[in-house]
Scaffold this active site. Sequence first.
Site, short mmCIF file in Angstrom:
data_model
loop_
_atom_site.label_atom_id
_atom_site.label_comp_id
_atom_site.label_asym_id
_atom_site.label_seq_id
_atom_site.Cartn_x
_atom_site.Cartn_y
_atom_site.Cartn_z
N GLU A 187 5.43 1.24 -2.88
CA GLU A 187 6.76 1.84 -2.99
C GLU A 187 6.90 2.51 -4.36
O GLU A 187 6.16 2.19 -5.29
CB GLU A 187 7.83 0.75 -2.87
CG GLU A 187 7.86 0.04 -1.54
CD GLU A 187 8.11 1.01 -0.40
OE1 GLU A 187 9.15 1.67 -0.38
OE2 GLU A 187 7.23 1.12 0.47
N ASP A 198 10.14 -5.70 0.14
CA ASP A 198 9.80 -4.72 1.18
C ASP A 198 9.55 -5.43 2.52
O ASP A 198 10.02 -4.99 3.57
CB ASP A 198 8.56 -3.94 0.72
CG ASP A 198 8.10 -2.93 1.75
OD1 ASP A 198 8.76 -1.88 1.90
OD2 ASP A 198 7.09 -3.19 2.43
N LYS A 202 11.76 -5.20 6.20
CA LYS A 202 11.15 -4.99 7.52
C LYS A 202 11.48 -6.15 8.46
O LYS A 202 11.76 -5.95 9.65
CB LYS A 202 9.63 -4.83 7.36
CG LYS A 202 9.27 -3.55 6.60
CD LYS A 202 7.82 -3.54 6.12
CE LYS A 202 7.50 -2.24 5.39
NZ LYS A 202 6.22 -2.28 4.66
N1 HSE Z 1 4.89 -0.05 0.29
C1 HSE Z 1 4.73 -0.29 1.67
C2 HSE Z 1 3.50 -1.17 1.86
C3 HSE Z 1 4.55 1.02 2.40
O1 HSE Z 1 2.75 -1.39 0.90
O2 HSE Z 1 3.31 -1.67 2.94
C4 HSE Z 1 4.86 0.91 3.85
O3 HSE Z 1 6.13 0.44 4.10
#
Ligand code: HSE
Length: 443
Positions: A187, A198, A202
Site C-alpha cells: 500500500e 489491510d 478485506k
Molecule cells: N497491499 C496489498 C497487499 C495490495 O500487499 O496485498 C492488495 O490489496
Amino acid sequence: MKDINIAIIGVGTVGKSVVKILQTNKDILKARCGVNLVPRIGISRDIDDKELKSLGIPLSTNIDDAFSDPSIEVIVELIGGVELPYEIALRALKSGKAFVTANKAMLAYHRYDLEKQCKNSAIGFEASVCGGIPIIKILKDGLGANHILSLSGIMNGTSNYILTKMSKSGLNFKVALKEAQDLGYAEADPTLDISGGDTAHKLLILASIAYGINAKLEDILVEGIEEISQIDILFAKEFGYVIKLLGIAKKEIHSDEVELRVHPCLISQDKLLAKVDKAMNAISVVGDMVGETVYYGAGAGGAPTASSVVSDILEIARSKTSPMLGYMSSHENTLKLKPIESISSKYYIRLNVTDKPGVLSDIALVFAKYKVSIRTLLQKETWEQDKTHKKDLDTTCIESKPKHATLLLSTHICAELDIQKALNEIEKLICVVCKPYMIRLLD
Ligand code: HSE
C-alpha cells in the site's frame, strides 16, 4: 455494436493494467459481453508519465472530466484513500453511472452507506479483496447455497512476502518489505500491510457478504507481523509450523455470534495455507453443504488486480446487476460480534527470562492458575543477537542480558481471556525480563 465508455480515475499500476487489458483482450471481452468496452478517459495527477501516455487514451487531471461526458457509463476508481473515493462513488451513483473500485479501505468504512445508495446502479468491488482471486463472486454466487461456517486466509501479499523471505531466505524484515514495495505489492502506506489493517479491511468486506454483518474495524482484533522475529520462525520450524498473517471469520450454524480477527498464526506445515508463499494469497471457505473449498492466486500487483476490475466491468456490461453485498432483503439482522475475550485457541509464547533455578516453576504456576496447559517447550540457553531482524525490544533484551534464556512454548487449547490474564501476570514476574510475545496457533 454498442460501446460502453469507461473513465478510469487513478491510472497507476492497476489503472494502467486495466487499460491494457481493455485494449489487449478487447476481442475476448466483446465476445463475452456483446459490447465494446472502451477506456474513454484516464484521470491522473501525472499525465506526463511516459508509460501512461503510451497507452494512447485521452488523459486529464480533472475528475470532473470523468463526469461531464454523458457517454461515460462506468466510473472506475483506483486512487486509494477513503473520503475522496467515497465522494466519487456517490457522485457516480447519483449520476446513474456504474461504479467499480479496488478500494478496500473505503469499503471497510462505507460499504453499507454505498449499498443504500446503489439500488438502481451497479457497483463492483471484486478487486478489493485478494487481487486476482474472484472471492467476492465465489461468496455471493458460487457458494450462495451454503451457510458459511468459516473463512480464513492470507489476504495481504506484502506481509506474506515478508514472512516468506524471513523464513526461507533469512532476510531482514526491512529488506523484505522494501522488495515487496519495489514489486508494487505494498500500500502507499505500508504500515497498513504489516499492521494487519489491510487484511482487516478485506475481512470486513468478506464478512458482510458471508454473514451480512456490519462490523467495524475498531471492534475486531487486529494484530500485525511487526514483532515476529527469527527466533519465532525457528520455533515454528522446529515443531512443524509456519507463521502466516491470517484474516479469520467464523460462525457456528445456530449461533448468533460472528468471530472476526486478524493476527499472525502458527499453522501446521501440512496445511494448504502453509504452502502459500511470497505475495500469493489464499482463502479457505467452509460451507455447511460444500465442506472446505480453497482459493489461491495473486493477491496483489497490477495485472491480477486489474483482471478483477475488468471482470466487474464485464458483469456490468452484461447488465447483471445484483445487490452490492449479495442480500435481496435487509440484513440488519440480529447477528453480533463475538467478544474477542471469549474466543479460544492454542497459543505460541516467547518469554525472555533470567536463567536460574525456579524460573520454570514460577511460570508454570501462573499457567496452572489460569488453566493453561503447556504442550511443547523449548529453551535456548543463550541466544545470539538476532542479526536479521532489528526489532528493538528483542535485540535489547538479548544483547544486554547474556545470562538470560529464551523460553519458547506452545499451549493446548485455552480461553483467550485466560491466556491474556496469565501473560499479564507472567510479565510482572521478576524473572521475566521482556513483555511476553504471543502468536495464536492453528493446526
Ligand atoms: N497491499 C496489498 C497487499 C495490495 O500487499 O496485498 C492488495 O490489496
